[in-house]
Structure formats: structure tokens, C-alpha cells
Design a protein around this motif. Structure first.
Motif, PDB file in Angstrom:
ATOM      1  N   ALA A 102       0.845  -1.191   0.000  1.00 37.09           N
ATOM      2  CA  ALA A 102       0.000   0.000   0.000  1.00 37.09           C
ATOM      3  C   ALA A 102       0.879   1.240   0.000  1.00 37.09           C
ATOM      4  CB  ALA A 102      -0.931   0.011   1.207  1.00 37.09           C
ATOM      5  N   THR A 103       0.283   2.351  -0.390  1.00 38.32           N
ATOM      6  CA  THR A 103       0.966   3.643  -0.376  1.00 38.32           C
ATOM      7  C   THR A 103       0.121   4.636   0.407  1.00 38.32           C
ATOM      8  OG1 THR A 103       1.994   3.229  -2.530  1.00 38.32           O
ATOM      9  CG2 THR A 103       1.910   5.513  -1.770  1.00 38.32           C
ATOM     10  N   PHE A 104       0.743   5.300   1.377  1.00 44.06           N
ATOM     11  CA  PHE A 104       0.046   6.284   2.199  1.00 44.06           C
ATOM     12  C   PHE A 104       0.563   7.681   1.864  1.00 44.06           C
ATOM     13  CE2 PHE A 104       0.134   2.562   5.254  1.00 44.06           C
ATOM     14  CZ  PHE A 104      -1.182   2.196   5.009  1.00 44.06           C
ATOM     15  N   GLU A 105      -0.364   8.619   1.701  1.00 42.02           N
ATOM     16  CA  GLU A 105      -0.013  10.013   1.472  1.00 42.02           C
ATOM     17  C   GLU A 105       0.192  10.679   2.832  1.00 42.02           C
ATOM     18  OE1 GLU A 105       0.627  11.471  -1.341  1.00 42.02           O
ATOM     19  OE2 GLU A 105       0.116   9.730  -2.585  1.00 42.02           O
ATOM     20  N   ALA A 106       1.431  11.017   3.152  1.00 41.61           N
ATOM     21  CA  ALA A 106       1.762  11.591   4.455  1.00 41.61           C
ATOM     22  C   ALA A 106       1.916  13.101   4.356  1.00 41.61           C
ATOM     23  CB  ALA A 106       3.043  10.968   5.001  1.00 41.61           C
ATOM     24  N   ILE A 107       1.647  13.753   5.501  1.00 40.00           N
ATOM     25  CA  ILE A 107       1.797  15.197   5.620  1.00 40.00           C
ATOM     26  C   ILE A 107       2.597  15.472   6.890  1.00 40.00           C
ATOM     27  CG2 ILE A 107       0.602  17.396   5.906  1.00 40.00           C
ATOM     28  CD1 ILE A 107      -1.781  16.202   4.479  1.00 40.00           C
ATOM     29  N   ASN A 108       3.557  16.395   6.789  1.00 38.97           N
ATOM     30  CA  ASN A 108       4.307  16.783   7.980  1.00 38.97           C
ATOM     31  C   ASN A 108       3.380  17.506   8.958  1.00 38.97           C
ATOM     32  OD1 ASN A 108       7.141  16.010   7.418  1.00 38.97           O
ATOM     33  ND2 ASN A 108       6.931  17.411   5.685  1.00 38.97           N
ATOM     34  N   ARG A 109       3.568  17.228  10.241  1.00 41.42           N
ATOM     35  CA  ARG A 109       2.773  17.898  11.268  1.00 41.42           C
ATOM     36  C   ARG A 109       3.710  18.664  12.196  1.00 41.42           C
ATOM     37  NH1 ARG A 109       2.534  14.478  16.038  1.00 41.42           N
ATOM     38  NH2 ARG A 109       3.483  12.442  15.607  1.00 41.42           N
ATOM     39  N   GLU A 110       3.248  19.810  12.615  1.00 43.49           N
ATOM     40  CA  GLU A 110       4.078  20.689  13.433  1.00 43.49           C
ATOM     41  C   GLU A 110       3.810  20.521  14.928  1.00 43.49           C
ATOM     42  OE1 GLU A 110       6.482  22.370  12.204  1.00 43.49           O
ATOM     43  OE2 GLU A 110       6.005  21.955  10.104  1.00 43.49           O
ATOM     44  N   GLY A 111       2.544  20.488  15.298  1.00 38.17           N
ATOM     45  CA  GLY A 111       2.194  20.443  16.720  1.00 38.17           C
ATOM     46  C   GLY A 111       2.536  19.117  17.365  1.00 38.17           C
ATOM     47  N   ALA A 112       2.652  19.170  18.692  1.00 38.44           N
ATOM     48  CA  ALA A 112       2.914  17.967  19.470  1.00 38.44           C
ATOM     49  C   ALA A 112       2.048  18.007  20.727  1.00 38.44           C
ATOM     50  CB  ALA A 112       4.388  17.865  19.840  1.00 38.44           C
ATOM     51  N   GLY A 113       1.830  16.855  21.316  1.00 36.41           N
ATOM     52  CA  GLY A 113       1.013  16.784  22.518  1.00 36.41           C
ATOM     53  C   GLY A 113      -0.391  16.291  22.234  1.00 36.41           C
ATOM     54  N   LYS A 114      -1.160  16.106  23.320  1.00 37.17           N
ATOM     55  CA  LYS A 114      -2.506  15.544  23.193  1.00 37.17           C
ATOM     56  C   LYS A 114      -3.453  16.475  22.457  1.00 37.17           C
ATOM     57  CE  LYS A 114      -2.271  12.643  27.341  1.00 37.17           C
ATOM     58  NZ  LYS A 114      -2.902  12.354  28.667  1.00 37.17           N
ATOM     59  N   GLY A 115      -3.348  17.785  22.739  1.00 37.82           N
ATOM     60  CA  GLY A 115      -4.270  18.716  22.088  1.00 37.82           C
ATOM     61  C   GLY A 115      -4.109  18.745  20.588  1.00 37.82           C
ATOM     62  N   ALA A 116      -2.867  18.793  20.116  1.00 38.01           N
ATOM     63  CA  ALA A 116      -2.627  18.801  18.672  1.00 38.01           C
ATOM     64  C   ALA A 116      -3.032  17.478  18.041  1.00 38.01           C
ATOM     65  CB  ALA A 116      -1.149  19.088  18.408  1.00 38.01           C
ATOM     66  N   ALA A 117      -2.806  16.368  18.756  1.00 41.74           N
ATOM     67  CA  ALA A 117      -3.181  15.057  18.215  1.00 41.74           C
ATOM     68  C   ALA A 117      -4.697  14.931  18.087  1.00 41.74           C
ATOM     69  CB  ALA A 117      -2.614  13.953  19.101  1.00 41.74           C
ATOM     70  N   ARG A 118      -5.437  15.412  19.082  1.00 40.85           N
ATOM     71  CA  ARG A 118      -6.901  15.340  19.007  1.00 40.85           C
ATOM     72  C   ARG A 118      -7.431  16.200  17.873  1.00 40.85           C
ATOM     73  NH1 ARG A 118      -7.769  16.004  25.535  1.00 40.85           N
ATOM     74  NH2 ARG A 118      -7.259  13.835  26.109  1.00 40.85           N
ATOM     75  N   ALA A 119      -6.859  17.374  17.707  1.00 47.04           N
ATOM     76  CA  ALA A 119      -7.299  18.240  16.610  1.00 47.04           C
ATOM     77  C   ALA A 119      -7.023  17.593  15.259  1.00 47.04           C
ATOM     78  CB  ALA A 119      -6.595  19.590  16.715  1.00 47.04           C
ATOM     79  N   LEU A 120      -5.912  16.867  15.162  1.00 47.84           N
ATOM     80  CA  LEU A 120      -5.575  16.189  13.909  1.00 47.84           C
ATOM     81  C   LEU A 120      -6.534  15.044  13.628  1.00 47.84           C
ATOM     82  CD1 LEU A 120      -3.488  16.098  11.591  1.00 47.84           C
ATOM     83  CD2 LEU A 120      -2.143  14.523  12.997  1.00 47.84           C
ATOM     84  N   ARG A 121      -6.895  14.300  14.672  1.00 40.75           N
ATOM     85  CA  ARG A 121      -7.810  13.174  14.483  1.00 40.75           C
ATOM     86  C   ARG A 121      -9.193  13.648  14.040  1.00 40.75           C
ATOM     87  NH1 ARG A 121      -5.609  11.695  19.783  1.00 40.75           N
ATOM     88  NH2 ARG A 121      -3.795  10.343  19.448  1.00 40.75           N
ATOM     89  N   ARG A 122      -9.589  14.835  14.468  1.00 40.76           N
ATOM     90  CA  ARG A 122     -10.898  15.345  14.070  1.00 40.76           C
ATOM     91  C   ARG A 122     -10.962  15.636  12.569  1.00 40.76           C
ATOM     92  NH1 ARG A 122     -10.828  17.970  19.309  1.00 40.76           N
ATOM     93  NH2 ARG A 122      -9.809  19.815  18.398  1.00 40.76           N
TER      94      ARG A 122
END
Length: 267
Positions: A5-25
Motif C-alpha cells: 500500500a501507499t500512504f499520502e503523508a503530511i508533515n505535522r508541526e504540533g505535538a502533545g494531546k491537544g494537537a493530536a486530538r485536533a488532527l484526528r478530528r
């Protein structure tokens, strides 16, 4: 290397639970890409495609391609964290690999010819001691599964790793030990001779509590040897019109018996 499989990845800047939750949304999963003498990269992957490949099985011994900043990176899934209730993927780890990398992978065991095993035909039980075997190999040589043949295996027979044929250039991570992969076990002598215990009958304790010698049908609590008629008469009401027993008080409003004493002062 052939990727599944091939996944299209994007660099992410934020770290921590808050940034991860916002990304999952947004429908993406935070992930880490590390290894191959390069700095770990914080990326995000599409949840839908990642979940689809994860639930196909054998996800951790398959090479995937990660497209990042216009480059395609070969990677091996190393860890996936899921939500404890919903099982939705929350985080993933990937290791960079190339055709010359030597990696450790866990490969599932596949048992062959169970219908030809004499021990299983005689009522034996197949016991898979190791469902996965850790192997050392290059990414191009990762097998989909390890085949273990139990044809002709009788009760008490074991198949060790020395009897398993591995693909070329593939070695086991465990050295110096001929470990067991599967066995064919039988029932113990105690299990074969164990009597079947009858189920308890409701009310059996009350029946057992009845006094010995009591006639069938006698009232509960009747004295030993009492017949049903005598048991029913004991403590029963006198028949209509019958004289009360000696010493018994007459019923209210009842006439005195003939020959008995009259009212007070009369004889």
C-alpha cells in the motif's frame, strides 16, 4: 521492494494531546517515521486507508510506501495504538528500510495437513505453542507465514523449529535452541475415567430430610410409621356434629351434651 500500500503523508508541526486530538478530528492519524540513520519525522496519515490495511492482517510484516514531500519512502509498520473502547487507530510508528536492511519481524504460523494427522483423527488436540516466530531477514525476503506440516503426527508428537523449512536467507531470532512450534496432545487418563456427575434435582434436600420409615404420601413432619390417613387426622378438625373430645372446651354457642352439667346453680 514490493509494497502492499501507499500512504499520502503530511508533515505535522504540533505535538502533545491537544494537537493530536485536533488532527484526528480531520480524519488523519499522527505517526512517527524513524530509522535508517535519519531524524525521526512527525507525520500524519489518512485514517481510512491506514485502518483498511491494518485490518487485513499481518500488517507488521508487510512493506508499505509513504509518500512525503514528493519522495517515496519504504517503511515497515512497527506499532499501532488504538482506542481502548472504539478500537480506532490513534497513533502509528513506521521504520525506514531499504533493500539492504536486515530487520526483525514476527511472522504467523500456518499449520498444514491437519486432516492427515493420525493423532488428531484419534481424538487428539492440536496445541500451537508459537502462533508467531521472530525471524531475521531482508525486507524482500519476509515470508507471509511459516508453514508447519503435521501430516502423520500422532498423539504426543511435537514439531520443532528444526523440522520447519524456512525460506532462503531467513533465520530465526532464537539461537542455540530447538524450540517447539506445535504439539498433538491427547486426553489424560484421569479425564477419560472421570465419572459424569448427575445434576442436582431441585427439592432433593427436602426429600432427604424426611424421617426414615415414613409412609409414602405422609405429611411432612409426621412421625415414623405414620400412615397418610393418620397423619392427616392428627391435628385435623372434628367432623361436623361430632362431640368434642374429652376435656375440650365446647364451641361458642354450642349446647351442652346430654347428661352434662347445666348452667351454674343447676344440677
Amino acid at each position: 521492494m514490493k509494497a502492499v500500500a501507499t500512504f499520502e503523508a503530511i508533515n505535522r508541526e504540533g505535538a502533545g494531546k491537544g494537537a493530536a486530538r485536533a488532527l484526528r478530528r480531520t480524519g488523519r492519524v499522527p505517526a512517527i517515521l524513524y530509522g535508517h540513520n535519519a531524524q525521526p519525522a512527525k507525520i500524519s496519515l489518512p485514517l481510512k486507508e491506514l485502518t483498511l490495511q491494518f485490518h487485513k492482517g499481518s500488517f507488521f510484516n508487510k512493506i508499505v510506501d509513504i509518500s512525503l514531500d514528493g519522495k517515496v519512502i519504504h517503511a515497515l509498520p512497527r506499532d499501532v495504538q488504538t482506542h481502548p473502547v472504539t478500537d480506532i487507530i490513534e497513533h502509528a510508528d513506521f521504520q525506514r528500510v531499504d533493500k539492504d536492511s536486515v530487520i526483525h519481524v514476527f511472522v504467523p504460523v500456518k499449520v498444514l495437513n491437519q486432516d492427515k494427522s493420525m493423532g488428531l483423527k484419534r481424538g487428539g488436540v492440536l496445541n500451537i505453542v508459537r502462533h508467531e516466530i521472530e525471524l531475521i531477514c531482508k525486507p524482500d525476503a519476509i515470508p507471509s507465514f511459516i508453514e508447519v506440516d503435521v501430516a502423520g503426527a500422532d498423539i504426543g508428537h511435537s514439531v520443532h523449529i528444526s523440522a520447519v523449512k524456512l525460506p532462503p536467507d531467513v533465520k530465526t531470532a532464537i539461537k542455540g535452541r530447538d524450540f517447539t512450534v506445535v504439539t498433538v496432545a491427547g486426553r489424560s487418563k484421569e479425564e477419560e475415567e472421570r465419572p459424569v456427575v448427575a445434576a442436582a434435582v431441585p427439592g432433593a434436600e427436602g426429600a432427604a430430610a424426611a424421617a426414615p420409615g415414613t409412609a409414602p404420601g405422609a405429611a411432612p413432619g409426621a412421625a415414623p410409621g405414620t400412615t397418610p390417613a393418620a397423619a392427616g387426622a392428627a391435628g385435623g378438625k372434628p367432623a361436623a356434629g361430632a362431640a368434642p373430645a374429652a376435656g375440650a372446651k365446647p364451641a361458642p354457642g354450642a349446647k351442652p351434651a346430654a347428661g352434662g352439667k347445666d348452667d351454674k346453680g343447676k344440677k
